[in-house]
Write a protein that holds these residues in place. Structure first.
Motif, mmCIF file in Angstrom:
data_model
loop_
_atom_site.group_PDB
_atom_site.id
_atom_site.type_symbol
_atom_site.label_atom_id
_atom_site.label_comp_id
_atom_site.label_asym_id
_atom_site.label_seq_id
_atom_site.Cartn_x
_atom_site.Cartn_y
_atom_site.Cartn_z
ATOM 1 N N GLN A 216 0.851 -1.189 0.000
ATOM 2 C CA GLN A 216 0.000 0.000 0.000
ATOM 3 C C GLN A 216 0.885 1.238 0.000
ATOM 4 O O GLN A 216 1.732 1.413 0.857
ATOM 5 N N VAL A 217 0.636 2.100 -0.962
ATOM 6 C CA VAL A 217 1.421 3.322 -1.064
ATOM 7 C C VAL A 217 0.957 4.332 -0.025
ATOM 8 O O VAL A 217 -0.241 4.565 0.136
ATOM 9 N N GLN A 218 1.909 4.891 0.672
ATOM 10 C CA GLN A 218 1.580 5.921 1.648
ATOM 11 C C GLN A 218 2.556 7.062 1.545
ATOM 12 O O GLN A 218 3.762 6.858 1.376
ATOM 13 N N GLY B 64 5.847 1.959 0.567
ATOM 14 C CA GLY B 64 4.943 1.039 -0.097
ATOM 15 C C GLY B 64 5.166 0.917 -1.582
ATOM 16 O O GLY B 64 4.569 0.067 -2.234
ATOM 17 N N SER B 65 6.009 1.782 -2.134
ATOM 18 C CA SER B 65 6.265 1.708 -3.556
ATOM 19 C C SER B 65 7.520 2.515 -3.862
ATOM 20 O O SER B 65 7.928 3.354 -3.072
ATOM 21 N N TYR C 205 -1.443 14.444 -10.270
ATOM 22 C CA TYR C 205 -0.735 13.739 -9.206
ATOM 23 C C TYR C 205 -1.657 12.656 -8.652
ATOM 24 O O TYR C 205 -2.761 12.955 -8.204
ATOM 25 N N GLY C 206 -1.175 11.424 -8.666
ATOM 26 C CA GLY C 206 -2.043 10.313 -8.284
ATOM 27 C C GLY C 206 -1.931 9.887 -6.838
ATOM 28 O O GLY C 206 -2.799 9.177 -6.326
ATOM 29 N N TYR C 207 -0.876 10.325 -6.181
ATOM 30 C CA TYR C 207 -0.647 9.919 -4.794
ATOM 31 C C TYR C 207 -0.578 11.169 -3.925
ATOM 32 O O TYR C 207 0.109 12.130 -4.262
ATOM 33 N N TRP C 208 -1.260 11.102 -2.785
ATOM 34 C CA TRP C 208 -1.363 12.255 -1.899
ATOM 35 C C TRP C 208 -1.165 11.831 -0.449
ATOM 36 O O TRP C 208 -1.573 10.738 -0.041
#
Length: 122
Positions: free
Chosen positions: A1-3, A26-27, A109-112
């Motif tokens: 899980q990306v955090q 997570g990535s 931007y896909g990750y926050w």
């Protein structure tokens, strides 16, 4: 899980400084652009700064040019926003973000992260 996790916010007097950090887990974000956005109370989210993966490019909002500096440590999957000469109008929740495009558009931007509050007040 990306955090993405921001830290470093707080209360500071006008003219003071703060350094925000954003740690990604997570990535891997190889090749990704890292950015900072902010949202003041009752306002829309605004672009603050972005830095390319290769360090060759940085973007800043006009309102923070010369006062804020964005940097990153790719080995640590961490990026930073050094904020100097802070003003009351810089008060906002600051969000870090990651995305594939070198842009000021938040939708790219896909990750926050969850945000960290910065309050500039005497």
């Amino acid at each position: 899980q990306v955090q993405l996790a921001e830290s470093g916010g707080g209360l500071v007097q006008p003219g003071g400084s703060l350094r925000l950090s954003c740690a990604a887990s997570g990535s891997t974000f190889n090749g990704y652009v890292m950015g900072w956005f902010r949202q003041g109370s009752g306002k829309e989210r605004d672009f603050v700064a972005a830095i390319s993966w290769s360090f060759l490019g940085t973007l800043y909002a006009d309102s923070v040019k010369g006062r804020f500096t964005i940097s990153r440590d790719n080995a640590k999957n961490t990026w930073y926003l050094q904020m100097n000469s802070l003003k009351p109008e810089d008060t906002a929740v600051y969000y870090c973000a990651a995305g594939p495009r070198f842009t000021k558009r938040g939708n790219d931007y896909g990750y926050w992260g969850q945000g960290t509050r910065v309050t500039v007040s005497s």
